[in-house]
Scaffold this motif. Structure first.
Motif, short mmCIF file in Angstrom:
data_model
loop_
_atom_site.label_atom_id
_atom_site.label_comp_id
_atom_site.label_asym_id
_atom_site.label_seq_id
_atom_site.Cartn_x
_atom_site.Cartn_y
_atom_site.Cartn_z
N GLU A 187 0.81 -1.21 0.00
CA GLU A 187 0.00 0.00 0.00
C GLU A 187 0.85 1.27 0.00
OE1 GLU A 187 -2.40 -0.02 3.47
OE2 GLU A 187 -0.69 -0.11 4.88
N THR A 188 2.17 1.10 0.09
CA THR A 188 3.09 2.23 0.00
C THR A 188 4.24 1.86 -0.94
OG1 THR A 188 4.51 1.58 1.84
CG2 THR A 188 2.56 2.92 2.36
N ASN A 189 4.98 2.85 -1.34
CA ASN A 189 6.13 2.63 -2.20
C ASN A 189 7.42 2.90 -1.44
OD1 ASN A 189 7.53 2.02 -4.52
ND2 ASN A 189 7.17 4.00 -5.52
N GLU A 190 7.44 2.52 -0.16
CA GLU A 190 8.58 2.84 0.71
C GLU A 190 9.37 1.60 1.13
OE1 GLU A 190 6.79 4.88 3.94
OE2 GLU A 190 6.19 6.63 2.74
N ASN A 191 9.06 0.46 0.53
CA ASN A 191 9.79 -0.79 0.81
C ASN A 191 9.72 -1.21 2.27
OD1 ASN A 191 10.62 -1.12 -1.86
ND2 ASN A 191 12.44 0.15 -1.57
N GLN A 192 8.57 -0.97 2.90
CA GLN A 192 8.40 -1.35 4.29
C GLN A 192 7.25 -2.35 4.50
OE1 GLN A 192 10.43 -0.24 6.93
NE2 GLN A 192 11.65 0.56 5.21
N GLY A 193 6.54 -2.69 3.42
CA GLY A 193 5.36 -3.54 3.55
C GLY A 193 5.66 -4.93 4.05
N LEU A 194 6.65 -5.59 3.47
CA LEU A 194 6.97 -6.97 3.85
C LEU A 194 7.52 -7.03 5.27
CD1 LEU A 194 7.09 -9.92 3.05
CD2 LEU A 194 9.36 -9.51 2.05
N LEU A 195 8.38 -6.07 5.63
CA LEU A 195 8.89 -6.03 7.00
C LEU A 195 7.76 -5.88 8.01
CD1 LEU A 195 12.09 -3.77 6.71
CD2 LEU A 195 11.99 -6.19 7.37
N THR A 196 6.77 -5.07 7.67
CA THR A 196 5.63 -4.87 8.57
C THR A 196 4.86 -6.17 8.76
OG1 THR A 196 5.43 -2.56 7.87
CG2 THR A 196 3.52 -3.56 8.94
N GLY A 243 5.07 -11.53 14.55
CA GLY A 243 5.98 -11.87 15.64
C GLY A 243 7.06 -12.85 15.26
N TRP A 244 7.36 -12.97 13.98
CA TRP A 244 8.36 -13.93 13.53
C TRP A 244 9.79 -13.40 13.68
CZ3 TRP A 244 5.35 -15.16 8.39
CH2 TRP A 244 4.24 -15.97 8.71
N MET A 245 9.93 -12.07 13.70
CA MET A 245 11.26 -11.48 13.73
C MET A 245 11.12 -9.98 13.98
SD MET A 245 14.08 -11.84 10.70
CE MET A 245 13.18 -13.33 10.22
N SER A 246 12.11 -9.39 14.59
CA SER A 246 12.09 -7.94 14.76
C SER A 246 12.46 -7.27 13.45
CB SER A 246 13.07 -7.52 15.85
OG SER A 246 14.41 -7.74 15.43
N GLN A 247 11.99 -6.06 13.27
CA GLN A 247 12.25 -5.32 12.04
C GLN A 247 13.74 -5.02 11.89
OE1 GLN A 247 9.53 -2.15 11.40
NE2 GLN A 247 10.66 -1.25 9.69
N ASP A 248 14.40 -4.71 12.99
CA ASP A 248 15.83 -4.38 12.93
C ASP A 248 16.65 -5.58 12.49
OD1 ASP A 248 15.36 -1.81 13.73
OD2 ASP A 248 15.74 -2.20 15.87
N LYS A 249 16.33 -6.76 13.03
CA LYS A 249 17.08 -7.97 12.69
C LYS A 249 16.88 -8.33 11.22
CE LYS A 249 17.86 -12.74 14.09
NZ LYS A 249 17.51 -13.83 15.05
N ALA A 250 15.63 -8.26 10.76
CA ALA A 250 15.35 -8.59 9.37
C ALA A 250 16.05 -7.61 8.43
CB ALA A 250 13.84 -8.57 9.13
N SER A 251 16.08 -6.34 8.79
CA SER A 251 16.73 -5.33 7.95
C SER A 251 18.23 -5.56 7.87
CB SER A 251 16.45 -3.94 8.51
OG SER A 251 15.07 -3.64 8.48
N LYS A 252 18.87 -5.89 8.99
CA LYS A 252 20.31 -6.11 9.00
C LYS A 252 20.70 -7.31 8.14
CE LYS A 252 21.18 -4.06 13.54
NZ LYS A 252 21.63 -4.30 14.94
#
Length: 327
Positions: free
Chosen positions: A58-67, A73-82
């Motif tokens: 719903e956005t073009n900011e590359n944050q949809g899948l992380l959300t 609750g499968w993983m924190s956003q910081d860990k997945a990003s790193k």
């Protein structure tokens, strides 16, 4: 060059059909419109590669899948990003996390299904919207699970979930139309039982109304299924022609009909009164003798002209009788 249009003219099923048949790649942006054609705040982004949907958000900011990952609750956003930042630049985030043992294949399937059902399927009920297909757009690896589906498969999933068909009403096939299977048509979509039933009768010989009666489904349901099969390139709509009425050739076919003057027509072959009388007499009483039957024929014999007797024959007859009397 971007391809721009309106869903009121070019429906989303037709648009996805065009994308798949043309093996289109790029970013499809759909903006919801108000009744006065003004753009609302609701915008959806769908990324395509060779006619297949690879991601949606719903956005073009590359944050949809992380959300989606953190919400479950499968993983924190910081860990997945790193972990993703340490992966090759052309590797989908989902495959990256799976390669590190942080996500399973089943979890990737659920994530991709959520993208389709939450971002793509609701678009099929839009009465109007503005779409823009921009080619030559880089793939959003941060939004990609590594799974993709043909655009028309997303269509059939969305239409199965659709409850209000009013936005597509003028696109549906007519009940008097039929269906014919497309030659060489192939589909990766697994059909439901009712869809397989309608496809079975796509022979070009039965109308949709007759198909509905045969498989005992409502007309509305069969028309919707037919539309799903059409936009997934399995069948096409065709015209059903009615065979001409064959006239009766029996000599008695028009026995009860009338001519132009309102009079009863007489059949070409009609039994005579005498024949009818003889047939009736024979059928009612089989015990009559041949003489009895001959009596029925006497009127016909008497009605024939009698032979004429000459005067010379009578004179000779009288002379003969007189000679006999004298002797």
């Amino acid at each position: 060059m971007a391809f721009v249009g309106y869903l009121s003219k070019f429906s989303l099923p037709e648009l996805f059909q065009f994308i798949q048949e043309g093996y289109k790649s790029g970013l499809l942006t759909i903006r919801t419109l108000n009744a006065d054609k003004t753009v609302t705040d609701k915008t959806s982004y769908i990324w395509l590669q060779q006619g297949r949907i690879v991601a949606a958000a719903e956005t073009n900011e590359n944050q949809g899948l992380l959300t989606l990952i953190t919400q479950r609750g499968w993983m924190s956003q910081d860990k997945a990003s790193k972990v993703f930042q340490m992966s090759p630049s052309t590797m989908a985030m989902g495959l990256c996390l799976k390669s590190q043992g942080l996500l399973q294949a089943e979890q990737l399937t659920l994530l991709f299904r959520a993208q389709i059902t939450s971002q793509v399927c609701p678009l099929f009920q839009l009465r109007d919207g503005q779409f823009e297909l921009t080619p030559q757009t880089s793939l959003p690896y941060a939004e990609m699970t590594g799974i993709s589906i043909p655009a028309t498969e997303a269509t059939i999933i969305g239409l199965r979930m659709l409850r209000d068909w009013s936005a597509l009403q003028n696109k549906l096939p007519d009940l008097t139309s039929g269906l014919t299977k497309k030659i060489f048509a192939k589909s990766e979509v697994r059909l439901e039982y009712s869809e397989s039933q309608v496809l079975e009768y796509a022979t070009g010989k039965m109308s949709l109304r007759d198909i509905a009666r045969t498989i005992e489904l409502s007309n509305e349901k069969v028309v919707q299924i037919a539309f799903r099969l059409i936009v997934t390139n399995l069948v096409e709509e065709c015209l059903i022609t009615t065979a001409p009425h064959k006239e009766e050739t029996s000599p008695f076919a028009d026995l009860n009909s009338t001519n132009a003057f309102g009079q009863k027509r007489i059949p070409q072959t009609q039994p005579t009164p005498l024949t009818t009388k003889v047939s009736s007499q024979l059928s009612n009483n089989n015990s009559h003798s041949l003489s009895g039957t001959n009596k029925l024929l006497e009127p016909a014999l008497d009605s024939s002209p009698k032979a004429a007797v000459s005067k010379s024959f009578l004179h000779n007859l009288v002379g003969f009788l007189q000679s006999k009397a004298a002797s």
